[in-house]
Design an enzyme around this catalytic site. Structure first.
Site, PDB file in Angstrom:
ATOM      1  N   ALA A 149      -1.596   6.563  -0.310  1.00 16.26           N
ATOM      2  CA  ALA A 149      -1.775   5.816   0.933  1.00 16.26           C
ATOM      3  C   ALA A 149      -0.909   4.559   0.926  1.00 16.26           C
ATOM      4  O   ALA A 149      -0.393   4.145   1.966  1.00 16.26           O
ATOM      5  CB  ALA A 149      -3.243   5.448   1.117  1.00 16.26           C
ATOM      6  N   HIS A 193      -6.732  -3.045   2.279  1.00 16.59           N
ATOM      7  CA  HIS A 193      -6.387  -2.794   0.875  1.00 16.59           C
ATOM      8  C   HIS A 193      -5.198  -3.654   0.457  1.00 16.59           C
ATOM      9  O   HIS A 193      -4.318  -3.964   1.249  1.00 16.59           O
ATOM     10  CB  HIS A 193      -6.025  -1.306   0.724  1.00 16.59           C
ATOM     11  CG  HIS A 193      -5.932  -0.859  -0.692  1.00 16.59           C
ATOM     12  ND1 HIS A 193      -4.754  -0.824  -1.384  1.00 16.59           N
ATOM     13  CD2 HIS A 193      -6.888  -0.457  -1.560  1.00 16.59           C
ATOM     14  CE1 HIS A 193      -4.974  -0.387  -2.626  1.00 16.59           C
ATOM     15  NE2 HIS A 193      -6.268  -0.168  -2.753  1.00 16.59           N
TER      16      HIS A 193
END
Lengths: 470, 470
Positions: A149, A193
């Site tokens: 990701a 994140h």
């Protein structure tokens, strides 16, 4: 080693793997070794002459296993799950044996074509809008497998950066490229994140972390205000990351709100649903994805929660040309006759080479079927619910943030230090493994249902272990 | 699928793989299908219910194989080799089963520690200076496995960029970061791989392609002159890529000359020996690496020529801190107790997650031993020599550039169109596969010895096939 020796060795390896998975619950989830342990067990240089297979096989238990953190143990509750399943292992055996490097269509058509089709299969399971599906959009949109990701975020940010620079070079021809570049700014939630900030660092653009609301969700209004403020100061907001299922607490940003804001402002929306995305194959969780039609790119990791092992990060683009424009360099030795009729994934990613990873998706989707995968997601969500019920039953604990999917964030009531000390004890005993997060100053312990092998007795085991450590 | 079914399926897969490799020479190396073939063979969406394993196994031959370009066929002579061997397959089975994500030491110590040790083993085999070895440099230098050489180039370029920006912010405090950035320039030879220009594009810095000499090698003088010219114009040269074994013709840049120039000028040298690097384990080829002590980073692909399958790109840094400075973002959920005593490879790469790839190196180095790997390299170089002898024996052909290692670049004498037409016919017959390159206007056909299974009869087969196509 010849093929007869390989046959024997492979059969031994298959038995070893079965034994490993079947008894993994009995292994201590966290290793007991100290940094540098492996140099005490192995020679300092490669052998000059061939060694026997039996020595290597024996060294797996002697050298490797003492230093393994067992991610597939039902006692592993750290981070988020990483996928694994029998069909996924089988698919990778085949992928490794074929061993093609699929940078162009010609370099192995099956590698490219199965990937495009599997991304359509997967996109349909998630009920993605047609603009993201290759066949339905006639190749304008489509999917690609990335490594992680974090890489998907970077790839999209770089594409958006190139697109924005091109736009402003036309709009403001008197500006130098560096003058445009220094104005570029990316937004993410304060819950996003760490890889988002890192991507901005690597892309050489500014990053602003925006405050999420009380539920740790980023709202449209926060984005709207940031855009206005930054535009007034001469900056160019060009990329917003919307996280569906944050790492600290599995919060969901308001995709539909942010989508409306960014549509007006022509800002690229990248949706990062690394963990939670798998759940969207269940109709009852699909609502989190409302507004996806307003996004430019969407990514989630089948290698997290869809029984496919790492790496297999699924990325869809609404307009794949944006990627190709940013990444296309075209040397003679990579050209081929069918170029005009095919897509070459080398333009869709950072590395040139790529493995045949769609086989894992193909095998897993067929062996379990959509229904089997939904069952897996639902089972793990139910186990998390069972854990949160246990926490609620004990007055000393609290759950300060709404539990979502397979994650429960809990803590001891009172000072952060109590929970910090508790987690330290838990991990020192090494029977279960959890990691913390800090939610706006509140220290919480994250309990994630990770392993495919987790059953209710493991949840109860974890809860007893936690209580013993209090 | 339970473990008993997996056992049966895995044994079938092992047999399938053995059969595939043993008879790969009989398969047509290039596929005959047309773009879009896979959609005619598979449904448009995932099955709702589980399918039987036997259906999937049967579909490998029905659906996948017709679209595979067989990279491990002894009739595959395109690009450069990609590695494959029995022990490498075994290692990846284990890696997939363990399925740990080794972003930090704590996330699986064995994953980090075996990698550091294997990079030392490999570095010693190449006789790398001690500054590149982890143990010998006390952790200042060291190695890491990247996905591809293109990624290794980008990672080092980003690290050098960060370092240079920091340096100039101290030297010229009145400059804005964007003013430094717009002056940054990278050099590579006009023979460098396309991924170098692409890395500069992604890093947002200027790229200058420098003219190589008559043997297609970049010389120190060309770099020196470019530096002078660009400095005079206010630019900041900060990164030079030195290619050892170029893709078009396997030419070697003058590392020692360029090294001396860049040492004086404090410019980062990154050495890309993606293909040729494996040969440096043989003393007779090690001289190409002279001057490596002057480089900052060095990369080659064991997954090309060292019987390790993709991906396993080996990168060494003289000062790993340069990477960590550029890539370090440190969130709570990734911190651990032993952080001060260990290295966390997440700071050494673009993605966050990483697989346990060093197992492949460990298995391969032990099963073959250093001597077995040297034998493999030498055998393939001898096969290339045999091919060039065949070409020399036919007056219609010429070899316009010195053959190096396992690559021979040949052509029909006369107009480029002749060789272009010849290659078209060869690839249309699909019995062997080759790709072209263009060397300063001269079109050549590249004959690379690729497969581990290539023997002299396959070289002769290729030569006969080429002659039949003339």
């Amino acid at each position: 080693m010849d093929s007869a020796e390989f046959r024997r060795a492979a059969h031994q390896m298959v038995e070893y793997i079965i034994e490993y998975m079947e008894n993994i619950k009995n292994r201590q989830v966290l290793p007991s070794i100290e940094p540098g342990y492996i140099r005490t067990l192995l020679p300092g240089e490669a052998p000059e002459n061939p060694e026997k297979w039996e020595n290597i096989l024996g060294d797996i238990e002697r050298v490797i296993m003492p230093g393994v953190t067992h991610w597939h143990s039902p006692h592993f509750h750290a981070y988020y799950p990483t996928g694994n399943s029998w069909p996924s292992l089988l698919a990778d055996m085949l992928s490794d044996a074929i061993g093609c490097i699929g940078f162009t269509w010609m370099a192995s058509p099956a590698c490219t074509e199965l990937e495009t089709l599997m991304m359509d299969w997967l996109g349909k399971l998630l009920d993605l809008p047609k603009c993201f599906l290759s066949e339905e959009s006639e190749g304008v949109g489509g999917g690609v497998i990335q490594t992680t990701a974090s890489e998907a975020t970077l790839v999209c940010m770089l594409a958006a950066k190139t697109k924005t620079i091109q736009k402003y070079r036309a709009l403001e021809p008197q500006w130098k490229e560096s003058e445009i570049l220094e104005r570029l700014i990316v937004y993410g939630s304060d819950q996003a994140h760490s890889s988002v900030e890192r991507a901005a660092l690597l892309a050489g653009v500014k990053y602003r972390s925006l405050q999420s609301n009380r539920e740790y969700s980023l709202e449209g209004n926060a984005v709207k205000q940031a855009i206005k403020k930054d535009r007034d100061e001469g900056l160019i907001p060009f990329f917003v990351i919307v996280t569906l299922g944050t790492t600290p607490s599995c919060a969901f940003d308001k995709l539909d709100e942010i989508g409306s804001v960014c549509e007006e402002e022509e800002i690229w929306i990248h949706v990062d649903a690394a963990y939670a995305g798998s759940a969207f194959i269940c109709p009852e969780y699909r609502h989190h994805l409302n507004g996806i039609n307003l996004a430019d790119s969407f990514n989630f990791n089948p290698h997290k929660w869809l029984m496919v092992h790492f790496d297999c990060s699924a990325l869809w683009l609404k307009n794949s040309k944006d990627l190709v424009d940013a990444f296309n360099i075209d040397p003679v030795y990579l050209r081929h006759d069918k170029q005009s009729k095919t897509l070459d994934y080398r333009h869709w990613q950072i590395p040139l080479g790529r493995r045949f990873r769609s086989l894992k998706l193909w095998f897993v989707l067929r062996i379990y079927g959509a229904e089997g995968l939904r069952k897996h997601i639902r089972k793990q969500c139910n186990l998390a619910k069972a854990f949160s019920d246990l926490v609620h039953s004990d007055d000393r604990f609290e759950i300060p943030v709404q539990s979502q999917l397979g994650l429960v964030c809990f803590r001891l009531k009172g000072d952060n230090e109590l929970s910090k000390e508790l987690l330290k004890r838990i991990n020192e005993r090494k029977k279960i493994h959890l990691v913390p997060s800090v939610l706006r100053g509140i220290y919480v312990i994250r309990f994630a249902v990770c392993s495919r092998l987790t059953e209710i007795e493991h949840v109860e085991f974890a809860w007893n272990e936690i209580r013993e450590c209090v």
